[in-house]
Design an enzyme around this catalytic site. Structure first.
Site, short mmCIF file in Angstrom:
data_model
loop_
_atom_site.label_atom_id
_atom_site.label_comp_id
_atom_site.label_asym_id
_atom_site.label_seq_id
_atom_site.Cartn_x
_atom_site.Cartn_y
_atom_site.Cartn_z
N SER A 192 -0.67 -6.24 7.48
CA SER A 192 -0.38 -5.14 8.40
C SER A 192 -1.48 -4.98 9.44
CB SER A 192 -0.22 -3.83 7.61
OG SER A 192 -0.09 -2.72 8.48
N GLU B 261 0.83 -1.21 0.00
CA GLU B 261 0.00 0.00 0.00
C GLU B 261 0.87 1.26 0.00
OE1 GLU B 261 -3.05 2.49 2.79
OE2 GLU B 261 -3.11 0.31 3.02
#
Length: 323
Positions: free
Chosen positions: A231, A133
């Protein structure tokens, strides 16, 4: 007579799939339904190997880069984490038919970063180096336009070109508390820094962390179902420990449970990262039920009813599937 020790299991809610993950998986499944196998996917569609393996069985082929894909008319799907601008540009240059499964909340951060850049701001991105990301967000802008800040310590060493033109955006899957500390440190050093109109950390990350905070202090141990590459799942374990549960661990699935940790515990909390399917949560509960006399309850801290639109070319299929 049942000799198994009693165990109270508290399920955190919300947990598991978020709207962005659900949408990304749907895009791959509907593309397979409409165009047939193979459907190529650049990077793991979401960070869960169980989900990836299930899609591979249906005919998806996962690659890390577009140059691994032969010349083909087959669809190419970009993962939920988002991609640098160079990736769709490369796909267009190679006449590929691509479907973008980037989570709309990640796309929102891309738009924010681009807007700040166009307004002449120097941009700070709060996030984890190397996460797809972060790579995708930094790749929206020319090299050198974005400075990555990972910790409060990084804030102290950051020297902007002009403190009066700073703006920040964040990765969507961070610890809410850690990010708040970093933002406070940035605002303390650079009072004129521009922030997002609305929090960048996504609703699902926030909700799952709040649910963990409610449950963690009330149980002896916690299991977060999720991938070590995820994450948001890693952050859930950190949040549980910070909230007072010392024995908080991340497991991909039930086969990874280290039973030596649990012994005669009386209470266990269970949650799941945003890319972990509910079937894996059920698998973990079943594994405990085989060893303990379990009583399961749910603690709900928020209701989620968000859904994101899928690409137009797939929408008629979505209706037909009753989605």
């Amino acid at each position: 007579m049942d000799k198994r020790p009693h165990l109270d299991i508290t399920l955190c809610a919300p947990r598991g799939f978020c709207a962005g993950v659900d949408r990304a998986i749907q895009i791959v499944e509907l593309a397979l339904q409409k165009y047939g196998a193979p459907v190529y996917v650049r990077h793991a569609i979401v960070h869960n190997k169980y989900v990836v393996a299930g899609l591979e069985e249906k005919g998806a082929i996962f690659v890390e880069e577009l140059d691994e894909i032969p010349e083909t008319d087959a669809p190419v799907v970009f993962s939920a984490h988002g991609v640098p601008k160079s990736v769709p540009a490369d796909a267009k240059a190679r006449n590929m038919f691509y479907l973008d499964a980037t989570c709309p909340l990640v796309s929102k951060v891309h738009v924010e970063a681009t807007r700040h850049f166009e307004e002449g701001h120097e941009i700070v991105l709060i996030g984890h180096a190397g996460h797809p990301e972060v790579v995708g967000t930094m790749g929206q802008l020319p090299p050198g336009s974005v400075t990555l800040i990972e910790t409060v310590h990084d804030v102290g060493g950051f020297e902007p070109k002009d403190p009066s033109t700073l703006a920040f955006v964040t990765q969507t899957t961070l610890s809410v508390d850690d990010t708040r500390e970093i933002v406070e440190a940035l605002r303390a050093r650079f009072p004129l820094i521009n922030g997002p109109h609305k929090e960048d950390i996504c609703y699902a990350t926030t909700n799952r962390q709040e649910s963990i905070k409610a449950v963690a202090p009330t149980v002896e141990a916690m299991i977060v179902v999720g991938s070590p590459h995820s994450s948001n799942s890693q952050r859930l374990v950190e949040v549980a420990k910070r909230a007072g549960c010392k024995h908080a661990v991340l497991v991909d699935r039930a086969s990874e449970i280290d039973w030596s940790i649990y012994g005669n515990i009386k209470s266990l909390g269970v949650s799941a990262g945003a890319s972990a399917p509910e079937s894996l949560v059920e698998e973990v509960i079943d594994a405990f039920a085989a060893r303990y006399d379990v009583k399961v309850k749910t603690t709900t801290t928020a209701e989620e009813n968000i859904a994101f639109n899928i690409p137009k070319v797939l929408r008629n299929l979505e209706t037909a599937a009753g989605k």
